[in-house]
Design an enzyme around this catalytic site. Structure first.
Site, mmCIF file in Angstrom:
data_model
loop_
_atom_site.group_PDB
_atom_site.id
_atom_site.type_symbol
_atom_site.label_atom_id
_atom_site.label_comp_id
_atom_site.label_asym_id
_atom_site.label_seq_id
_atom_site.Cartn_x
_atom_site.Cartn_y
_atom_site.Cartn_z
ATOM 1 N N HIS A 1 25.349 34.707 23.359
ATOM 2 C CA HIS A 1 24.619 35.528 22.384
ATOM 3 C C HIS A 1 23.195 35.778 22.876
ATOM 4 O O HIS A 1 22.330 34.930 22.763
ATOM 5 C CB HIS A 1 24.618 34.796 21.036
ATOM 6 C CG HIS A 1 23.905 35.525 19.939
ATOM 7 N ND1 HIS A 1 23.847 35.029 18.646
ATOM 8 C CD2 HIS A 1 23.214 36.694 19.914
ATOM 9 C CE1 HIS A 1 23.152 35.866 17.884
ATOM 10 N NE2 HIS A 1 22.749 36.887 18.641
ATOM 11 N N LYS B 1 18.820 39.878 19.957
ATOM 12 C CA LYS B 1 18.612 41.275 19.578
ATOM 13 C C LYS B 1 19.612 42.238 20.191
ATOM 14 O O LYS B 1 19.291 43.373 20.534
ATOM 15 C CB LYS B 1 17.183 41.723 19.911
ATOM 16 C CG LYS B 1 16.081 40.766 19.499
ATOM 17 C CD LYS B 1 16.171 40.363 18.040
ATOM 18 C CE LYS B 1 15.892 41.484 17.076
ATOM 19 N NZ LYS B 1 16.001 41.036 15.656
ATOM 20 N N GLY C 1 24.350 40.346 18.097
ATOM 21 C CA GLY C 1 25.203 39.159 18.163
ATOM 22 C C GLY C 1 25.397 38.458 16.838
ATOM 23 O O GLY C 1 26.431 37.837 16.613
ATOM 24 N N TRP D 1 24.096 25.579 17.965
ATOM 25 C CA TRP D 1 23.513 25.780 19.300
ATOM 26 C C TRP D 1 23.641 24.496 20.125
ATOM 27 O O TRP D 1 22.669 23.885 20.529
ATOM 28 C CB TRP D 1 22.043 26.170 19.192
ATOM 29 C CG TRP D 1 21.766 27.417 18.402
ATOM 30 C CD1 TRP D 1 21.113 27.498 17.213
ATOM 31 C CD2 TRP D 1 22.088 28.762 18.759
ATOM 32 N NE1 TRP D 1 21.017 28.801 16.796
ATOM 33 C CE2 TRP D 1 21.605 29.607 17.736
ATOM 34 C CE3 TRP D 1 22.742 29.352 19.852
ATOM 35 C CZ2 TRP D 1 21.747 30.997 17.763
ATOM 36 C CZ3 TRP D 1 22.895 30.739 19.872
ATOM 37 C CH2 TRP D 1 22.403 31.539 18.847
ATOM 38 N N HIS E 1 20.214 30.051 21.778
ATOM 39 C CA HIS E 1 20.534 31.230 22.588
ATOM 40 C C HIS E 1 20.739 30.833 24.050
ATOM 41 O O HIS E 1 20.096 31.370 24.965
ATOM 42 C CB HIS E 1 19.444 32.286 22.465
ATOM 43 C CG HIS E 1 19.474 33.034 21.167
ATOM 44 N ND1 HIS E 1 20.406 34.010 20.890
ATOM 45 C CD2 HIS E 1 18.699 32.930 20.062
ATOM 46 C CE1 HIS E 1 20.190 34.484 19.667
ATOM 47 N NE2 HIS E 1 19.172 33.841 19.144
ATOM 48 N N SER F 1 13.062 45.891 19.828
ATOM 49 C CA SER F 1 13.532 45.093 18.704
ATOM 50 C C SER F 1 13.027 43.658 18.811
ATOM 51 O O SER F 1 12.612 43.046 17.819
ATOM 52 C CB SER F 1 15.058 45.106 18.658
ATOM 53 O OG SER F 1 15.536 44.399 17.546
ATOM 54 N N HIS G 1 10.348 41.680 16.369
ATOM 55 C CA HIS G 1 10.751 40.369 15.840
ATOM 56 C C HIS G 1 9.684 39.319 16.147
ATOM 57 O O HIS G 1 9.335 38.501 15.292
ATOM 58 C CB HIS G 1 12.093 39.972 16.443
ATOM 59 C CG HIS G 1 12.840 38.941 15.667
ATOM 60 N ND1 HIS G 1 13.093 39.052 14.313
ATOM 61 C CD2 HIS G 1 13.397 37.761 16.053
ATOM 62 C CE1 HIS G 1 13.782 37.992 13.908
ATOM 63 N NE2 HIS G 1 13.969 37.191 14.937
ATOM 64 N N GLN H 1 29.021 51.052 12.590
ATOM 65 C CA GLN H 1 28.165 51.608 13.641
ATOM 66 C C GLN H 1 26.958 52.262 13.001
ATOM 67 O O GLN H 1 27.090 53.220 12.251
ATOM 68 C CB GLN H 1 28.917 52.644 14.467
ATOM 69 C CG GLN H 1 28.098 53.224 15.610
ATOM 70 C CD GLN H 1 27.844 52.204 16.705
ATOM 71 O OE1 GLN H 1 28.777 51.713 17.330
ATOM 72 N NE2 GLN H 1 26.585 51.862 16.936
#
Length: 407
Positions: free
Chosen positions: A96, A99, A102, A148, A153, A194, A198, A319
């Site tokens: 993942h 941004k 995911g 995790w 990530h 993105s 963030h 979408q």
């Protein structure tokens, strides 16, 4: 004289045994059986000789020999009579990247798959139990199913060196598993912006481990771009000019095997060579995955996943044609957009490679499907809808109605 003759015979026998052993291993050892063999998808070979004075690599051959793929590839699945064995030891591993969408896809995996034993989610917790029908073992390694476990990530380098030992630990004993790596790739300019927005709101991902070569990256290797606890309210120019910003080329870096370039030690080799190897490694690993799709093509992604793994989703993937980042792009100055493209050069090339590969796979699977038209028209429609409501089970994170969730 006699002693010398015996010594020569002894050496000759040793050399013969060594030669025969090499021939035996080379002939009988397949890619799936031998950890030291190269992948079938072979781009080439890189060899280094350490300079005794500076302990840095001196390049001799400019081509790369990549490590064996840790899981089954799309080609292996397509060319064999394959089914994902939910009752056996098959495991999906979700890589993942931040941004890329995911979070939405991760929720689809635990919420919307039509399974014999659906995932069960704990109320007000972002964690689900995705167990096999016949026992309490995980078939999915992801944020929502296992947490995790390999780091926040975790990238390709971390996951491939961690997943197996973590599952052994959870299940109490070593098990021979088949792994299927899956991921998403997003258009790099939108993804970068993105992430910028963030981070501007206060995100840091500071708990990421960046594990490589048996240790976490040091502060000297990965200095922070900010001195306070967050980088909140950072300007775009500040975000662009920090040389240590991991947002730049994030997808190529997270998809690559960083052990090939000395992990996070940027003095290990020249920048141009490092970038080239990271990009080629990312392409190799992406092509070796069982499944990936582009954030911008949700319907193709859903169709490919269902056909590859022979599962069905109870809902169609949504979408979104606009996002916060796409609205922001329209406001950028030309020189800012040029700089964003420059610092994400590797990601842009990886994206074009991924796009070509995804459409080639889509065409191949579509042409082999006699029921394609019917399937395409009815994606996400089951005869019996799954009785599950994420909002009833887990508190959602707020999302703008005009924005795609690309966390």
């Amino acid at each position: 004289m006699e002693l010398n003759l015996k010594l020569k015979k002894f050496v000759s026998v040793c050399l013969l045994i060594t030669f025969l052993s090499i021939v035996y291993v080379s002939y009988l050892c397949s890619d799936n059986d031998c950890g030291l063999s190269s992948s079938r998808l072979r781009f080439a070979k890189i060899m280094y000789q350490l300079d005794s004075n500076v302990s840095k690599p001196v390049l001799h051959l400019s081509k790369v020999k990549f490590h064996q793929s840790p899981g089954l590839s799309f080609d292996s699945i397509l060319n064999e009579k394959f089914s994902f064995d939910m009752n056996g030891h098959d495991v999906m591993v979700f890589l993942h990247v931040q941004k890329t969408g995911g979070t939405s896809f991760g929720r689809h995996l635990v919420q919307d798959l039509d399974l014999q034993r659906p995932c069960t989610c704990q109320r007000k917790r972002k964690r689900c139990y995705c167990f096999r029908p016949n026992r309490n073992e995980n078939w999915l390694f992801s944020r929502y199913s296992t947490g995790w476990k390999c780091g926040l990530h975790a990238d390709w380098t971390e996951l491939t060196n961690c997943v197996n030992s973590e599952l052994d630990k959870n299940e109490g004993e070593p098990v021979q598993r088949r792994y299927f790596y899956i991921s998403l790739i997003r258009e790099p300019i939108s993804r970068f912006l993105s992430e910028f927005k963030h981070v501007q709101r206060g995100a840091t991902w500071k708990n990421s481990r960046h594990w490589c070569g048996g240790r976490v990256a040091s502060m000297e290797e990965l200095p922070k771009c900010y001195s306070s606890s967050t980088w909140k309210k950072v300007s775009l120019n500040e975000f662009l000019t920090c040389p240590h910003n991991l947002a730049a080329n994030r997808q190529a870096r997270m998809m690559s095997d960083l052990s090939l370039v000395g992990c996070y030690n940027k003095s290990y080799m020249a920048k141009e060579e490092r970038d080239r190897i990271i990009l080629e490694s990312a392409k190799h690993n992406l092509a070796s995955m069982a499944f990936f799709f582009l954030t911008e093509h949700q319907k193709i992604g859903q169709y490919l996943f269902e056909e590859i793994f022979n599962f069905r989703f109870a809902v169609p993937f949504a979408q979104y044609n606009s996002s916060r980042s796409s609205n922001y792009i329209a406001k950028l100055k030309p020189e800012q957009l040029t700089e964003i493209r420059r610092v994400n050069k590797l990601d842009l090339e990886l994206y074009e490679f991924a796009k070509s590969l995804m459409f080639a796979r889509f065409k191949l699977v579509r042409n082999r499907d006699p029921n394609f038209e019917q399937r395409w028209m009815h994606l996400g429609k089951l005869s019996v809808q799954a009785e599950f409501n994420w909002d009833d089970e887990i508190e959602p994170e707020p999302i703008s109605k005009n924005a795609v969730d690309t966390r």
